[in-house]
Design a protein around this motif. Structure first.
Motif, mmCIF file in Angstrom:
data_model
loop_
_atom_site.group_PDB
_atom_site.id
_atom_site.type_symbol
_atom_site.label_atom_id
_atom_site.label_comp_id
_atom_site.label_asym_id
_atom_site.label_seq_id
_atom_site.Cartn_x
_atom_site.Cartn_y
_atom_site.Cartn_z
ATOM 1 N N LEU A 145 29.317 -12.027 41.726
ATOM 2 C CA LEU A 145 29.077 -12.797 40.446
ATOM 3 C C LEU A 145 27.669 -13.115 40.459
ATOM 4 O O LEU A 145 26.887 -12.695 39.597
ATOM 5 N N ILE A 146 26.994 -13.617 41.631
ATOM 6 C CA ILE A 146 25.692 -13.818 41.893
ATOM 7 C C ILE A 146 25.259 -13.558 43.128
ATOM 8 O O ILE A 146 25.691 -12.972 44.129
ATOM 9 N N GLU A 147 23.865 -13.082 43.091
ATOM 10 C CA GLU A 147 22.909 -12.801 44.250
ATOM 11 C C GLU A 147 23.178 -13.826 45.103
ATOM 12 O O GLU A 147 23.134 -15.097 44.896
ATOM 13 N N THR A 148 23.402 -13.517 46.286
ATOM 14 C CA THR A 148 23.357 -14.322 47.554
ATOM 15 C C THR A 148 22.249 -15.267 47.483
ATOM 16 O O THR A 148 21.379 -14.969 47.639
ATOM 17 N N GLY A 149 22.391 -16.428 47.182
ATOM 18 C CA GLY A 149 21.263 -17.383 46.725
ATOM 19 C C GLY A 149 21.476 -18.163 45.394
ATOM 20 O O GLY A 149 21.956 -19.176 45.398
ATOM 21 N N SER A 150 20.857 -17.492 44.427
ATOM 22 C CA SER A 150 21.036 -18.220 43.167
ATOM 23 C C SER A 150 21.015 -17.431 41.868
ATOM 24 O O SER A 150 20.581 -18.038 40.775
ATOM 25 N N GLU A 151 20.812 -16.091 41.894
ATOM 26 C CA GLU A 151 20.566 -15.508 40.703
ATOM 27 C C GLU A 151 21.868 -14.712 40.052
ATOM 28 O O GLU A 151 22.235 -14.223 40.949
ATOM 29 N N ILE A 152 21.970 -14.692 38.842
ATOM 30 C CA ILE A 152 22.988 -14.013 38.295
ATOM 31 C C ILE A 152 22.507 -13.204 36.968
ATOM 32 O O ILE A 152 21.493 -13.462 36.234
ATOM 33 N N ALA A 153 23.002 -11.906 37.160
ATOM 34 C CA ALA A 153 22.721 -10.867 35.974
ATOM 35 C C ALA A 153 22.993 -11.360 34.685
ATOM 36 O O ALA A 153 24.435 -11.629 34.660
ATOM 37 N N ALA A 154 22.545 -11.312 33.801
ATOM 38 C CA ALA A 154 22.691 -11.500 32.038
ATOM 39 C C ALA A 154 23.993 -10.613 31.992
ATOM 40 O O ALA A 154 25.162 -11.455 31.106
ATOM 41 N N SER A 155 24.242 -9.517 32.402
ATOM 42 C CA SER A 155 25.118 -8.801 32.166
ATOM 43 C C SER A 155 26.541 -8.981 32.858
ATOM 44 O O SER A 155 27.556 -8.766 32.122
ATOM 45 N N THR A 156 26.375 -9.712 33.543
ATOM 46 C CA THR A 156 27.717 -10.341 34.318
ATOM 47 C C THR A 156 28.282 -11.359 33.537
ATOM 48 O O THR A 156 29.452 -11.421 33.415
ATOM 49 N N ALA A 165 7.780 -14.843 44.152
ATOM 50 C CA ALA A 165 6.735 -13.885 44.337
ATOM 51 C C ALA A 165 7.270 -12.733 43.336
ATOM 52 O O ALA A 165 6.488 -11.776 43.015
ATOM 53 N N THR A 166 8.701 -12.841 42.776
ATOM 54 C CA THR A 166 9.193 -11.490 42.161
ATOM 55 C C THR A 166 8.795 -11.805 40.916
ATOM 56 O O THR A 166 9.231 -10.747 39.932
ATOM 57 N N GLY A 167 8.428 -12.775 40.172
ATOM 58 C CA GLY A 167 8.342 -13.494 38.927
ATOM 59 C C GLY A 167 9.757 -13.467 38.129
ATOM 60 O O GLY A 167 10.613 -13.830 38.750
ATOM 61 N N ALA A 168 9.437 -13.149 36.787
ATOM 62 C CA ALA A 168 10.657 -13.174 36.113
ATOM 63 C C ALA A 168 12.078 -12.209 36.394
ATOM 64 O O ALA A 168 11.650 -11.251 36.858
ATOM 65 N N GLY A 169 12.850 -12.737 36.406
ATOM 66 C CA GLY A 169 13.900 -11.868 36.820
ATOM 67 C C GLY A 169 15.416 -12.489 36.362
ATOM 68 O O GLY A 169 15.410 -13.307 35.255
ATOM 69 N N PRO A 170 16.586 -12.417 36.952
ATOM 70 C CA PRO A 170 17.968 -12.885 36.383
ATOM 71 C C PRO A 170 17.731 -14.439 36.323
ATOM 72 O O PRO A 170 16.896 -15.113 37.124
ATOM 73 N N LYS A 171 18.878 -14.850 35.770
ATOM 74 C CA LYS A 171 18.865 -16.344 35.555
ATOM 75 C C LYS A 171 19.458 -16.991 36.707
ATOM 76 O O LYS A 171 20.338 -16.684 37.526
ATOM 77 N N PRO A 172 18.738 -18.011 37.111
ATOM 78 C CA PRO A 172 18.961 -18.932 38.495
ATOM 79 C C PRO A 172 20.393 -19.857 37.747
ATOM 80 O O PRO A 172 20.481 -19.947 36.653
ATOM 81 N N VAL A 231 29.487 -6.037 37.987
ATOM 82 C CA VAL A 231 30.440 -6.361 37.477
ATOM 83 C C VAL A 231 30.861 -5.851 35.802
ATOM 84 O O VAL A 231 31.900 -5.164 35.572
ATOM 85 N N TRP A 232 29.580 -5.628 35.317
ATOM 86 C CA TRP A 232 29.621 -5.346 33.844
ATOM 87 C C TRP A 232 30.101 -3.667 34.031
ATOM 88 O O TRP A 232 31.349 -3.282 33.163
ATOM 89 N N ASN A 233 29.931 -2.981 35.102
ATOM 90 C CA ASN A 233 30.084 -1.633 34.982
ATOM 91 C C ASN A 233 31.632 -1.330 35.449
ATOM 92 O O ASN A 233 32.292 -0.579 35.025
ATOM 93 N N ALA A 234 31.947 -2.305 36.394
ATOM 94 C CA ALA A 234 33.508 -2.358 36.611
ATOM 95 C C ALA A 234 34.334 -2.619 35.665
ATOM 96 O O ALA A 234 35.374 -2.119 35.366
ATOM 97 N N PHE A 235 34.017 -3.821 34.979
ATOM 98 C CA PHE A 235 34.773 -4.283 33.469
ATOM 99 C C PHE A 235 34.807 -3.056 32.545
ATOM 100 O O PHE A 235 36.003 -2.925 31.889
ATOM 101 N N ARG A 236 33.733 -2.194 32.282
ATOM 102 C CA ARG A 236 33.453 -1.203 31.260
ATOM 103 C C ARG A 236 34.430 -0.332 31.673
ATOM 104 O O ARG A 236 35.444 0.301 30.908
ATOM 105 N N ARG A 237 34.530 0.319 32.955
ATOM 106 C CA ARG A 237 34.955 1.418 33.590
ATOM 107 C C ARG A 237 36.703 1.295 33.303
ATOM 108 O O ARG A 237 37.527 2.087 32.677
ATOM 109 N N HIS A 238 37.228 -0.243 33.292
ATOM 110 C CA HIS A 238 38.618 -0.398 33.182
ATOM 111 C C HIS A 238 39.081 -0.936 31.892
ATOM 112 O O HIS A 238 40.095 -1.575 31.927
ATOM 113 N N GLY A 239 38.255 -0.830 30.943
ATOM 114 C CA GLY A 239 38.540 -1.380 29.542
ATOM 115 C C GLY A 239 38.814 -2.946 29.243
ATOM 116 O O GLY A 239 39.153 -3.117 28.328
ATOM 117 N N LEU A 240 37.968 -3.674 30.215
ATOM 118 C CA LEU A 240 38.055 -5.066 30.028
ATOM 119 C C LEU A 240 36.958 -5.443 28.894
ATOM 120 O O LEU A 240 37.315 -6.765 28.193
#
Length: 285
Positions: free
Chosen positions: A15-26, A133-140, A275-284
């Motif tokens: 669901l989240i990157e180990t640490g603190s970031e989550i993709a908006a698509s998730t 260092a990486t700048g703007a990215g996924p949501k914390p 997660v988005w791609n997995a849900f999409r593939r299985h019709g969720l």
């Protein structure tokens, strides 16, 4: 009409990157799937108290926590699989004799040894530097000022031997897993570290037979659902039984090869719309 499915989604590394970031698509995938009538449950090694508001606020139908120790339907605790007091005492005694840092997980409390907070503080400080260092990215998903785990792990007090479902041990000794397995085998289920940044000397311990997969089966029975309707998505060693019992077991692209070997298929990585791609593939969605 598409029959409703139930999805069990691991947290760290899925669901989240180990640490603190989550993709908006998730976030979008979880909310869209539920809007379409599917059930989405968390299935995590974290204790319930470690599922922070920014994670819960995404919106889930319930959660399996502490690696299968507890299960909630909505806000109601419906399954508790805790250790006998003498088993907890034996486990803690071995950790202390070995000099390993550790923490115990009950449903709503963490009981850390004195060195745990410093281990996590060092990691989160490095993680914060990487994010800048990486700048703007996924949501914390955690506050920028102080990670909530640090506050919980700073609360060092007398251990409770009641209501404990799982322990996590943290050690620089690369043989720690082997030593814990040898000492606690039989009565306990010991797996290698599911917190990669804590090193190969880490791991987690539940009672023998207690894992995400066996608790999922108990929960599905309460919900009146067939395991074939279930989708499990994870990346770590504590997800293997979940992938095995669900009708479709999906490993993240960032999962280890050992985990992928137990999956029916592999999706993309955690910050690459896995997660988005997995849900999409299985019709969720």
């Amino acid at each position: 009409m598409i029959s409703p499915r139930i999805a069990f989604v691991d947290v760290d590394g899925t669901l989240i990157e180990t640490g603190s970031e989550i993709a908006a698509s998730t976030i979008d995938a979880v909310r869209t799937a539920r809007h379409k009538g599917h059930l989405v449950y968390l299935s995590t090694g974290r204790a319930s108290v470690e599922i922070y508001p920014a994670i819960r606020d995404i919106g889930f139908d319930g959660a399996i926590s502490a690696g299968g120790g507890f299960a909630e339907i909505g806000d109601e605790l419906v399954i508790e699989r805790t250790m006998p007091e003498d088993a907890v005492a034996r486990m803690v005694g071995f950790y202390e004799e070995s000099g390993y840092d550790f923490y115990l997980q009950s449903y709503d409390e963490l009981y850390p040894s004195p060195g745990v907070r410093d281990r996590f503080a060092a990691y989160y400080a490095a993680d914060s530097v990487r994010s800048v260092a990486t700048g703007a990215g996924p949501k914390p998903v955690t506050p920028a000022d102080e990670h909530p785990a640090l506050k919980a792990f700073a609360n060092v007090r007398r251990y409770s031997f009641t209501g404990i479902a799982k322990s996590v041990f943290l050690a620089g000794d690369l043989r720690a897993y082997d030593r814990v397995s040898e000492a606690l085998s039989g009565d306990f289920h010991v797996i290698t570290g599911t917190i990669p940044h804590m090193g190969r000397g880490s791991g987690e311990v539940t009672l023998s037979g207690v894992n995400k997969g066996s608790t999922i089966l108990q929960l599905l029975d309460q919900l009146g659902l067939d395991p074939e309707s279930a989708i499990g998505i994870g990346d770590s060693s504590n997800d293997i039984e979940m992938l095995q019992v669900c009708g479709v077991g999906i490993a993240m692209g960032n999962a280890t090869d050992a985990v992928k070997a137990h999956a029916d298929e592999v999706t993309t990585s955690v910050l690459d719309d896995g997660v988005w791609n997995a849900f999409r593939r299985h019709g969720l969605i």
